[in-house]
Design an enzyme around this catalytic site. Sequence first.
Site, PDB file in Angstrom:
ATOM      1  N   GLY A  57     -45.033   5.764  -5.957  1.00 45.31           N
ATOM      2  CA  GLY A  57     -43.886   6.169  -5.144  1.00 45.31           C
ATOM      3  C   GLY A  57     -42.507   5.905  -5.718  1.00 45.31           C
ATOM      4  CG  ASP A 112     -42.384   3.854  -2.451  1.00 41.37           C
ATOM      5  OD1 ASP A 112     -42.618   2.671  -2.137  1.00 41.37           O
ATOM      6  OD2 ASP A 112     -43.249   4.753  -2.369  1.00 41.37           O
ATOM      7  CG  ASP A 115     -44.256   1.219   6.831  1.00 41.80           C
ATOM      8  OD1 ASP A 115     -44.692   0.516   7.760  1.00 41.80           O
ATOM      9  OD2 ASP A 115     -44.173   2.457   6.933  1.00 41.80           O
ATOM     10  CE  LYS A 143     -40.935   4.195   7.292  1.00 45.99           C
ATOM     11  NZ  LYS A 143     -42.354   4.644   7.450  1.00 45.99           N
ATOM     12  CG  PHE A 164     -45.130   9.398   7.435  1.00 46.79           C
ATOM     13  CD1 PHE A 164     -45.703   8.317   6.787  1.00 46.79           C
ATOM     14  CD2 PHE A 164     -45.201  10.649   6.837  1.00 46.79           C
ATOM     15  CE1 PHE A 164     -46.353   8.480   5.565  1.00 46.79           C
ATOM     16  CE2 PHE A 164     -45.845  10.820   5.619  1.00 46.79           C
ATOM     17  CZ  PHE A 164     -46.412   9.735   4.981  1.00 46.79           C
ATOM     18  CG  ASP A 171     -48.043  10.167  -1.175  1.00 45.80           C
ATOM     19  OD1 ASP A 171     -47.551   9.023  -1.104  1.00 45.80           O
ATOM     20  OD2 ASP A 171     -49.239  10.415  -0.946  1.00 45.80           O
TER      21      ASP A 171
HETATM   22  P1  IMP Z   1     -46.257  -1.460   3.378  1.00 38.84           P
HETATM   23  O1  IMP Z   1     -47.273  -2.285   2.639  1.00 38.84           O
HETATM   24  O2  IMP Z   1     -46.671  -1.184   4.792  1.00 38.84           O
HETATM   25  O3  IMP Z   1     -44.855  -2.038   3.302  1.00 38.84           O
HETATM   26  O4  IMP Z   1     -46.236  -0.030   2.728  1.00 38.84           O
HETATM   27  C1  IMP Z   1     -46.021   0.114   1.434  1.00 38.84           C
HETATM   28  C2  IMP Z   1     -46.412   1.444   0.856  1.00 38.84           C
HETATM   29  O5  IMP Z   1     -46.817   2.412   1.821  1.00 38.84           O
HETATM   30  C3  IMP Z   1     -45.177   2.011   0.192  1.00 38.84           C
HETATM   31  O6  IMP Z   1     -45.048   1.535  -1.110  1.00 38.84           O
HETATM   32  C4  IMP Z   1     -45.420   3.495   0.266  1.00 38.84           C
HETATM   33  O7  IMP Z   1     -46.146   3.905  -0.860  1.00 38.84           O
HETATM   34  C5  IMP Z   1     -46.244   3.681   1.518  1.00 38.84           C
HETATM   35  N1  IMP Z   1     -45.400   4.118   2.662  1.00 38.84           N
HETATM   36  C6  IMP Z   1     -44.897   3.354   3.657  1.00 38.84           C
HETATM   37  N2  IMP Z   1     -44.190   4.079   4.524  1.00 38.84           N
HETATM   38  C7  IMP Z   1     -44.241   5.367   4.074  1.00 38.84           C
HETATM   39  C8  IMP Z   1     -43.675   6.605   4.547  1.00 38.84           C
HETATM   40  O8  IMP Z   1     -42.975   6.702   5.568  1.00 38.84           O
HETATM   41  N3  IMP Z   1     -43.954   7.699   3.789  1.00 38.84           N
HETATM   42  C9  IMP Z   1     -44.708   7.670   2.655  1.00 38.84           C
HETATM   43  N4  IMP Z   1     -45.247   6.540   2.173  1.00 38.84           N
HETATM   44  C10 IMP Z   1     -45.013   5.387   2.880  1.00 38.84           C
HETATM   45 MG    MG Z   2     -45.321   2.572  -2.953  1.00 41.07          MG
END
Ligand code: IMP
Ligand code: MG
Length: 187
Positions: A57, A112, A115, A143, A164, A171
């Site tokens: 990403g 990237d 979340d 976020k 999202f 992606d």
């Molecule tokens: P986390 O571990 O929940 O913080 O998510 C991390 C990974 O999920 C990021 O590095 C992204 O690759 C993917 N991700 C999280 N939110 C989104 C989104 O809204 N769109 C696309 N990919 C996301």
């Molecule tokens: Mg990522």
Amino acid sequence: MHLIVKRSGMTEIRVRDKKFELFLPEDVILKGIKTVAESINRDLRDKNPLFICVLNGAFMFAADLMKQLDFPCEVSFIRLKSYQGTKAGGAVKEVQGLNESIENRHVVIIEDIIDTGHTMYYLMEKMKGEHPASLKVATLLFKPTALQSDIRPDYVAIEIPNDFIVGYGLDYDGHGRNLNSIYKIKE
Ligand code: IMP
Ligand code: MG
């Protein structure tokens, strides 16, 4: 300092089976990245930092960010997989690790999006064990209301609500990474 963008709607596109609307145009993204570059140019100028871009990403963000850094530095890549469809927070899998040692290096992880924060938590715990001189995180998007983990990014280009999104490296089901702007899902 980073931009805070509230919910708004405009141009609509389709990626796979879902509709998305324009959320962050390219000029807004680049403005956010400029503020991060300015901070990093100030903070890490004399530290010969190693930037670690988290694939897939973060490839576009890493490219546009690094073009604006004006001091000696290095970049390397790590590949993680943690995401299926539109749900974050699954188990993190390291698909391709680092070749270089980070011991005694000033390390900046380039992500990237943060979340739930689970991916960044996993990565930071792992890297702390390898004894870097310092460890920072630069993320294109954050976020804050989705965060479930005890981490805080050091550099944030743009803070967004918990929707999202797709585009500019991010992606949906493998698609949409090539979009130059960021689009959010339509309910
Ligand atoms: P986390 O571990 O929940 O913080 O998510 C991390 C990974 O999920 C990021 O590095 C992204 O690759 C993917 N991700 C999280 N939110 C989104 C989104 O809204 N769109 C696309 N990919 C996301
Ligand atoms: Mg990522």
